[in-house]
Enzyme design. Sequence first.
Site, PDB file in Angstrom:
ATOM      1  N   HIS A  68       0.834  -1.201   0.000  1.00  0.00           N
ATOM      2  CA  HIS A  68       0.000   0.000   0.000  1.00  0.00           C
ATOM      3  C   HIS A  68       0.866   1.247   0.000  1.00  0.00           C
ATOM      4  CE1 HIS A  68       0.530   0.764   4.415  1.00  0.00           C
ATOM      5  NE2 HIS A  68       0.546  -0.557   4.499  1.00  0.00           N
ATOM      6  N   ASP A  70      -0.600   4.245   0.821  1.00  0.00           N
ATOM      7  CA  ASP A  70      -1.143   5.189   1.801  1.00  0.00           C
ATOM      8  C   ASP A  70      -0.453   5.033   3.149  1.00  0.00           C
ATOM      9  OD1 ASP A  70      -2.499   2.650   1.971  1.00  0.00           O
ATOM     10  OD2 ASP A  70      -4.004   3.570   3.280  1.00  0.00           O
ATOM     11  N   GLU A 135      -5.298   0.964   2.516  1.00  0.00           N
ATOM     12  CA  GLU A 135      -5.057  -0.151   3.433  1.00  0.00           C
ATOM     13  C   GLU A 135      -5.161   0.315   4.869  1.00  0.00           C
ATOM     14  OE1 GLU A 135      -3.012  -3.041   6.021  1.00  0.00           O
ATOM     15  OE2 GLU A 135      -2.502  -0.938   5.730  1.00  0.00           O
ATOM     16  N   GLU A 164       4.310  -5.917   4.487  1.00  0.00           N
ATOM     17  CA  GLU A 164       4.053  -5.353   5.816  1.00  0.00           C
ATOM     18  C   GLU A 164       5.275  -5.527   6.720  1.00  0.00           C
ATOM     19  OE1 GLU A 164       1.715  -3.559   6.882  1.00  0.00           O
ATOM     20  OE2 GLU A 164       0.150  -3.810   5.366  1.00  0.00           O
ATOM     21  N   HIS A 349       3.409   3.801  12.637  1.00  0.00           N
ATOM     22  CA  HIS A 349       2.300   4.657  13.072  1.00  0.00           C
ATOM     23  C   HIS A 349       2.718   5.640  14.161  1.00  0.00           C
ATOM     24  CE1 HIS A 349      -1.210   1.980  11.444  1.00  0.00           C
ATOM     25  NE2 HIS A 349      -0.132   1.897  10.670  1.00  0.00           N
TER      26      HIS A 349
END
Length: 376
Positions: A68, A70, A135, A164, A349
């Site tokens: 992904h 994003d 995602e 990932e 994150h």
Amino acid sequence: MSLSPTLELAKDLIRRQSVTPDDAGCQELMMSRLAPLGFSGENLRFGETDNLWARKGNNGPVLAFAGHTDVVPTGPEKNWAHPPFDPIIKDGYLHGRGAADMKGSLAAFITACERFVANHPNHRGSIALLITSDEEGPAQDGTVKVVETLEARNEKMDWCLIGEPSSTHQVGDVIKNGRRGSLHGYLTVRGVQGHVAYPHLAENAVHNVAPALDALAKEFWDNGNDFFPPTTFQITRVEAGVGSNIVPGECLVHFNFRYCTENTAESLEERVVAILDRHNLKYDLQWHLSGRPFLTDKGALVSAAQNAIRTVTGRETELSTSGGTSDGRFIAPTGAQVVELGPINATIHKVDECVKAEDLDTLSEIYEQILVELLA
């Protein structure tokens, strides 16, 4: 100091502010590197989501890389040591939003393809990339829609490598060969609103639901198995009341199961309803299944990943199904073998997201070796 092609590409991708569902030109940049290798690209836009299906070759077997473009929001940029979309390498680390999750992996796979195709121009089978800009968000118009499109025209993936960030302490020390299922419950319990001084004229919805929530929290769901940890239940939100002198007439409760293959979504739903009914509640209950559990047992893809990590790093890798959901939940039901392999996930994150720069070069070598194992 000159940077490797992988790090240069990772920085170019990070500069693009692709907060979900905005791709911000990342897929166009990726395709500009893939087209000279012989990849054909298909842009699949659903809603506000940009998706890319790129493929080199017309025959099987098909090794696909899923990822992904994003990223999650940065939060207040003043809290970052370096601007999140102005990537910098400092003290051996590449800093920027998406460095670990997952623009570093995107760059690593593309440069792996560049070297592999140069060294194996007549490789067998096909290489494909399934890339989405949705995602980190609802994931409703991304990978799931591309998979539906591919299935409708009977286009199959044999193996799917997802970028990932799976690693824990060293790149390649953990690969995910499965994921738990995720089931959300949205419970509304009804009582009777009233004045706190006259509780006999009211019915407190919070008091009513509390014993049931306690029972759910203490319930033994399963033991897990050789591949998955035990199922977990977590209350994620409780909301009630409109004033300090009012008995709440309604209580909203959100909860989540992360569940293994010892249970199904349906069995968990039945058990929750049975517990609620034992407490004689007046309630409404809605369910949302984010994804069912999946497992890729030892086979060609797992072996290729293990061998590649061993060849490049000299270390053995751990197979794991821990962590949250990924887009693998949409791909595994097609019958494809699925594994997740990417950088260290310690800062994903977070403010000041970063990844060790040399790890991305190592990851690119691992990806290239997986291509060699399966398609050379």
